[in-house]
Design a protein around this motif. Structure first.
Motif, PDB file in Angstrom:
ATOM      1  N   MET A   1       0.831  -1.193   0.000  1.00 19.60           N
ATOM      2  CA  MET A   1       0.000   0.000   0.000  1.00 19.60           C
ATOM      3  C   MET A   1       0.866   1.244   0.000  1.00 19.60           C
ATOM      4  SD  MET A   1      -2.818   1.301   2.798  1.00 19.60           S
ATOM      5  CE  MET A   1      -1.669   2.308   3.721  1.00 19.60           C
ATOM      6  N   LYS A   2       0.626   2.164  -0.919  1.00 16.25           N
ATOM      7  CA  LYS A   2       1.379   3.404  -0.971  1.00 16.25           C
ATOM      8  C   LYS A   2       0.669   4.492  -0.175  1.00 16.25           C
ATOM      9  CE  LYS A   2       3.592   2.639  -5.459  1.00 16.25           C
ATOM     10  NZ  LYS A   2       3.789   3.164  -6.816  1.00 16.25           N
ATOM     11  N   SER A   3       1.462   5.272   0.560  1.00 13.69           N
ATOM     12  CA  SER A   3       0.890   6.375   1.321  1.00 13.69           C
ATOM     13  C   SER A   3       0.672   7.563   0.398  1.00 13.69           C
ATOM     14  CB  SER A   3       1.824   6.771   2.469  1.00 13.69           C
ATOM     15  OG  SER A   3       2.083   5.663   3.303  1.00 13.69           O
ATOM     16  N   THR A   4      -0.379   8.316   0.680  1.00 13.77           N
ATOM     17  CA  THR A   4      -0.662   9.511  -0.106  1.00 13.77           C
ATOM     18  C   THR A   4      -0.419  10.773   0.697  1.00 13.77           C
ATOM     19  OG1 THR A   4      -2.997   9.395   0.525  1.00 13.77           O
ATOM     20  CG2 THR A   4      -2.357   8.303  -1.526  1.00 13.77           C
ATOM     21  N   ASN A   5       0.055  10.656   1.937  1.00 13.38           N
ATOM     22  CA  ASN A   5       0.304  11.826   2.777  1.00 13.38           C
ATOM     23  C   ASN A   5       1.366  11.480   3.800  1.00 13.38           C
ATOM     24  OD1 ASN A   5      -1.051  10.480   5.044  1.00 13.38           O
ATOM     25  ND2 ASN A   5      -2.915  10.804   3.843  1.00 13.38           N
ATOM     26  N   PRO A 111       1.655  -7.643  13.741  1.00 13.83           N
ATOM     27  CA  PRO A 111       2.202  -8.438  12.627  1.00 13.83           C
ATOM     28  C   PRO A 111       1.132  -8.868  11.632  1.00 13.83           C
ATOM     29  CG  PRO A 111       2.250  -9.687  14.686  1.00 13.83           C
ATOM     30  CD  PRO A 111       1.917  -8.283  15.048  1.00 13.83           C
ATOM     31  N   ARG A 112      -0.069  -9.138  12.118  1.00 17.52           N
ATOM     32  CA  ARG A 112      -1.150  -9.513  11.213  1.00 17.52           C
ATOM     33  C   ARG A 112      -1.549  -8.327  10.328  1.00 17.52           C
ATOM     34  NH1 ARG A 112      -1.470 -12.566  15.729  1.00 17.52           N
ATOM     35  NH2 ARG A 112      -2.337 -14.665  15.600  1.00 17.52           N
ATOM     36  N   LEU A 117      -1.299  -5.334   5.075  1.00 15.53           N
ATOM     37  CA  LEU A 117      -0.913  -4.107   4.364  1.00 15.53           C
ATOM     38  C   LEU A 117       0.312  -4.319   3.470  1.00 15.53           C
ATOM     39  CD1 LEU A 117      -1.377  -1.549   7.294  1.00 15.53           C
ATOM     40  CD2 LEU A 117      -2.831  -1.789   5.279  1.00 15.53           C
ATOM     41  N   ASP A 118       0.862  -5.527   3.489  1.00 11.74           N
ATOM     42  CA  ASP A 118       2.009  -5.872   2.653  1.00 11.74           C
ATOM     43  C   ASP A 118       3.199  -4.953   2.918  1.00 11.74           C
ATOM     44  OD1 ASP A 118       3.397  -7.349   0.796  1.00 11.74           O
ATOM     45  OD2 ASP A 118       2.778  -6.118  -0.903  1.00 11.74           O
ATOM     46  N   CYS A 154      12.537   0.988   6.728  1.00 12.61           N
ATOM     47  CA  CYS A 154      11.661   0.379   5.717  1.00 12.61           C
ATOM     48  C   CYS A 154      11.544   1.371   4.549  1.00 12.61           C
ATOM     49  CB  CYS A 154      10.293   0.089   6.321  1.00 12.61           C
ATOM     50  SG  CYS A 154       9.160  -0.756   5.207  1.00 12.61           S
ATOM     51  N   LYS A 155      12.409   1.209   3.541  1.00 12.85           N
ATOM     52  CA  LYS A 155      12.480   2.182   2.453  1.00 12.85           C
ATOM     53  C   LYS A 155      11.470   1.916   1.330  1.00 12.85           C
ATOM     54  CE  LYS A 155      17.397   3.286   2.999  1.00 12.85           C
ATOM     55  NZ  LYS A 155      18.720   3.315   2.315  1.00 12.85           N
ATOM     56  N   GLU A 156      11.171   0.667   1.082  1.00 12.82           N
ATOM     57  CA  GLU A 156      10.419   0.303  -0.123  1.00 12.82           C
ATOM     58  C   GLU A 156       8.917   0.173   0.095  1.00 12.82           C
ATOM     59  OE1 GLU A 156      12.034   0.323  -2.870  1.00 12.82           O
ATOM     60  OE2 GLU A 156      13.988   0.556  -1.875  1.00 12.82           O
ATOM     61  N   ARG A 157       8.478   0.009   1.332  1.00 15.08           N
ATOM     62  CA  ARG A 157       7.063  -0.251   1.591  1.00 15.08           C
ATOM     63  C   ARG A 157       6.447   0.808   2.492  1.00 15.08           C
ATOM     64  NH1 ARG A 157       4.906  -4.258  -1.779  1.00 15.08           N
ATOM     65  NH2 ARG A 157       6.530  -5.797  -2.158  1.00 15.08           N
ATOM     66  N   ARG A 158       5.163   0.992   2.355  1.00 11.25           N
ATOM     67  CA  ARG A 158       4.396   1.889   3.195  1.00 11.25           C
ATOM     68  C   ARG A 158       3.069   1.225   3.540  1.00 11.25           C
ATOM     69  NH1 ARG A 158       8.635   3.861   3.453  1.00 11.25           N
ATOM     70  NH2 ARG A 158       9.247   6.063   3.423  1.00 11.25           N
ATOM     71  N   PRO A 159       2.558   1.498   4.746  1.00 11.98           N
ATOM     72  CA  PRO A 159       3.104   2.391   5.763  1.00 11.98           C
ATOM     73  C   PRO A 159       4.294   1.769   6.501  1.00 11.98           C
ATOM     74  CG  PRO A 159       1.149   1.317   6.603  1.00 11.98           C
ATOM     75  CD  PRO A 159       1.252   0.922   5.161  1.00 11.98           C
ATOM     76  N   GLN A 160       5.087   2.623   7.113  1.00  7.67           N
ATOM     77  CA  GLN A 160       6.145   2.163   7.992  1.00  7.67           C
ATOM     78  C   GLN A 160       5.493   1.814   9.332  1.00  7.67           C
ATOM     79  OE1 GLN A 160       9.757   5.001   7.494  1.00  7.67           O
ATOM     80  NE2 GLN A 160       7.969   6.176   6.866  1.00  7.67           N
ATOM     81  N   MET A 161       5.846   0.666   9.884  1.00  7.86           N
ATOM     82  CA  MET A 161       5.178   0.210  11.099  1.00  7.86           C
ATOM     83  C   MET A 161       6.174  -0.261  12.150  1.00  7.86           C
ATOM     84  SD  MET A 161       1.909  -1.951   9.624  1.00  7.86           S
ATOM     85  CE  MET A 161       1.351  -2.282  11.294  1.00  7.86           C
ATOM     86  N   GLY A 162       5.855   0.025  13.396  1.00  7.21           N
ATOM     87  CA  GLY A 162       6.679  -0.465  14.487  1.00  7.21           C
ATOM     88  C   GLY A 162       5.902  -0.512  15.788  1.00  7.21           C
TER      89      GLY A 162
END
Length: 331
Positions: A1-5, A111-112, A117-118, A154-162
């Protein structure tokens, strides 16, 4: 999923009475700073039932807006329902960052959700930083048993999650009023898991350091598990909680939920009393937020004395009973 903001989301969990839990309020602090640094907005997300108390509380801690999903189906926590509603919201608003508390629930659904969100997920973080050059959050966490600190991007995927450990940050009140957005979403999900009963006696045996102002911890210097009876007595006298070093936990003297340090709980009480704890780097990292540290150790060269505000060199089995007697006189 790509972020738009550049929106940064903090998931605020609720307790059984509908109150906002401490970890979510704590995460609004770094969330506010990171959102400002990346010129984004800070959004608190609340999913539950009868959420008004939580909404009023969260609005005092710096969020630009609060997204609320209030439905009877979220009265009891369900992994499937929680992941489904958060996936729905993320797909609609497309945030850039998710901050989630490393609580029992957060560790369950995060994690789920990241899988749905891939994207990637960095677990049990102890520090966060925004890198302007890469336009990424740098997530720092213990690795290799707590012996080194790893920084993950995490450079290639969004959203960044932690997920971030409770107690790493302190909650800070802000002026201003958050915009409240109410979403009506109740997915039709198969009931794979049903809560039958909550056994509160077992729950009370698990250490909970949220809102605790005083912690008394024991380490290898106690000698055996019986030493924690003395630690508990001092903690009870002070109205505090019982903590432990990793060495004491590894020895089987007390459960892991009491462990404080990089591989345990990160705490920030007003008073921390370390009894028979040498002061390893890993343990010190877990108590750096304490306002006052008192160390009791019979080794005058113990590293704990380097960071303690007050140090007592002596046998803890002589020092602690004397402290208890003096405290009981005050009462």
């Amino acid at each position: 999923m790509k972020s738009t903001n550049k929106d940064l989301w903090v998931i605020v969990e609720l307790d059984e009475e509908g109150n906002a839990q401490e970890t979510g309020l704590q995460l609004l602090n770094p969330g506010r700073s990171l959102a400002d640094e990346c010129s984004g907005e800070l959004t608190a997300v609340i999913v539950g039932c009868n959420t008004e108390k939580a909404v009023n509380t969260v609005s005092e801690f710096g969020a630009d807006r609060i997204i609320v999903v209030d439905s009877p189906m979220y009265q009891e926590y369900s992994t499937d329902a929680y992941v489904d509603v958060l996936y729905h919201l993320a797909s609609k608003y497309r945030p850039d960052v998710f901050l989630i508390g490393a609580t029992s629930k957060g560790r369950d659904f995060a994690p789920r959700l990241s899988c749905r969100l891939d994207t990637g997920l960095t677990a049990d973080c102890t520090a966060l930083r925004y890198n302007l050059e890469t336009d990424c959050i740098e997530w720092t966490r213990p690795a290799l048993g707590g012996n080194i600190m790893a920084t993950i991007v995490c450079k290639e995927r969004r959203p960044q999650m932690g997920t971030v450990r409770p107690g790493v940050y302190k909650k800070i009140r802000h002026s201003g009023k958050a915009q409240v957005i109410r979403e009506d979403y109740a997915a039709a999900l198969p009931e794979r898991v049903k809560l039958i009963e909550t056994i509160r006696e077992i729950k009370q045996e698990i250490a909970d350091f949220d809102n605790v102002k005083i912690i008394v911890s024991g380490g290898r210097g106690l000698g055996d598990r019986d030493g924690f009876e003395l630690i508990r007595k001092l903690a009870d006298t002070l109205g505090g909680a019982v903590g432990a070093s990793r060495a004491a936990v590894d020895a089987g003297w007390i459960s892991h939920s009491h462990q404080i340090g990089q591989t345990g709980n990160i705490v920030s009480p007003k008073l921390y009393i370390a009894c028979g704890i040498s002061g390893s780097v890993q343990h010190v990292a877990g108590i750096s937020g304490a306002e006052c540290i008192v160390a009791i150790n019979n080794d005058k060269d113990a590293p704990i004395f380097k960071i303690a505000d007050f140090g007592i060199v002596g046998d803890l089995y002589e020092v602690i009973p004397e402290m208890i007697r003096e405290l009981e006189k005050i009462e």
